[in-house]
Scaffold this motif. Sequence first.
Motif, PDB file in Angstrom:
ATOM      1  N   GLU A   1      -4.225   9.544   4.793  1.00 38.60           N
ATOM      2  CA  GLU A   1      -3.270   8.415   3.872  1.00 38.60           C
ATOM      3  C   GLU A   1      -2.491   9.338   2.859  1.00 38.60           C
ATOM      4  O   GLU A   1      -1.529   9.256   2.252  1.00 38.60           O
ATOM      5  CB  GLU A   1      -4.056   7.266   3.535  1.00 38.60           C
TER       6      GLU A   1
ATOM      7  N   SER B   1      -6.069   7.552  -2.395  1.00 40.03           N
ATOM      8  CA  SER B   1      -6.844   6.988  -1.233  1.00 40.03           C
ATOM      9  C   SER B   1      -8.121   7.552  -0.893  1.00 40.03           C
ATOM     10  O   SER B   1      -7.898   8.820  -1.222  1.00 40.03           O
ATOM     11  CB  SER B   1      -5.844   6.908  -0.040  1.00 40.03           C
TER      12      SER B   1
ATOM     13  N   ASN C   1       0.730  -1.305  -0.110  1.00 39.88           N
ATOM     14  CA  ASN C   1       0.002  -0.021   0.023  1.00 39.88           C
ATOM     15  C   ASN C   1       0.793   1.130   0.111  1.00 39.88           C
ATOM     16  O   ASN C   1       0.424   2.413   0.235  1.00 39.88           O
ATOM     17  CB  ASN C   1      -0.802  -0.070   1.348  1.00 39.88           C
TER      18      ASN C   1
END
Length: 366
Positions: free
Chosen positions: A184, A179, A85
């Motif tokens: 984030e 995101s 991620n």
Amino acid sequence: MQQGPDSHERFLGSMLGGALGDALGFAVEFRGIEAIRERYGPDGVTGPVLAQGRAEISDDTQLMLFTLEGLVRAHVARRMQPVDNDPVPEVQHAYQRWLHTQGRTWAEAAGPYGVHLAEPDGWLIAQRELFAVRAPGNTCMLALIEFGRTHRQATPENAANDSKGCGGVMRAAPVAVWSHDPAEVFHAAVGTAALTHGHPSGYLSAGVLAVVVHQLIREVPLPDAVRLARDLLLRWRGHEEQLRLLDAAVELAERGPVPPEQLAERLGGGWVGEEALAIGLYAALAVPDARRALLLSVNHSGDSDSTGMVCGNVVGALHGVRALPPEWLDVLELREVVTALSRDALAEFSPAPPADAAWSRRYPAW
């Protein structure tokens, strides 16, 4: 009654608006306001300055494009390995491809990525117009050259340098798509900026801009978007300098447009991250339409292309493509490339991204 812009139009508006602001400012970058007035009249530039019939973009738009391409390829990789991620390694790879466009051999630029391929891959690197050298920033170049030599990725904790130049914030807006979580997005934008700029004001400014664009795409009013970005900024060490300029920009915008001399006195010249963000946001907050905001953001004694880029990213996300002057878009260099890559990003980050072999060749993930 005409509907307002949707999220797709707002994101495309942010990318095209950034490129427009960059092109407007690139024509007058390094000129003081008196020299701008002497050449273009008392109001300064009032539209694109053409070179061979085009409004030329600078390295700012080039790096914005490579940032977005890196994010797309990172998302393709995440679909293949959902545990991954972190888009920063793929964005680093994209920046090494940009370095190659600026006259460095792939062997010099590739770093660890050269192990996989003898030449850089993907669709964007095949766009030959991107190989134009448009005053690339020394900080970016040196940091990427160093990565190519050492293979060591810079982070806020292990900084490449102590630079707070504006080269980190001016390419940060694309991170808004990474995101749904604004925290984030802030983190990812910080990581991408810290690849080349090691001072907190060099990378925290990138986090603020990415979150503002992230919120505007979701139809959050601009003042609320700025407040959320400010709240997230407070969580980071070394935020004080950026916070001071951010608050100064909001306060100055309440007065509406001010003369360039007063702008410089309050917010600086935009050569460093916190100032470029402040000037671009000030212009977007101070006037209600994209055309006037863009002109306000570039007519000053400073880094006009980067402040124009920030302003364009914001007003494009705020108002959508429809608010950008069509006659300016008609002459914008790389308009087709910006549009195609932005639409590809929207497709990749959609609920049903492409999964065919042609897409994998266009945006290889490794």
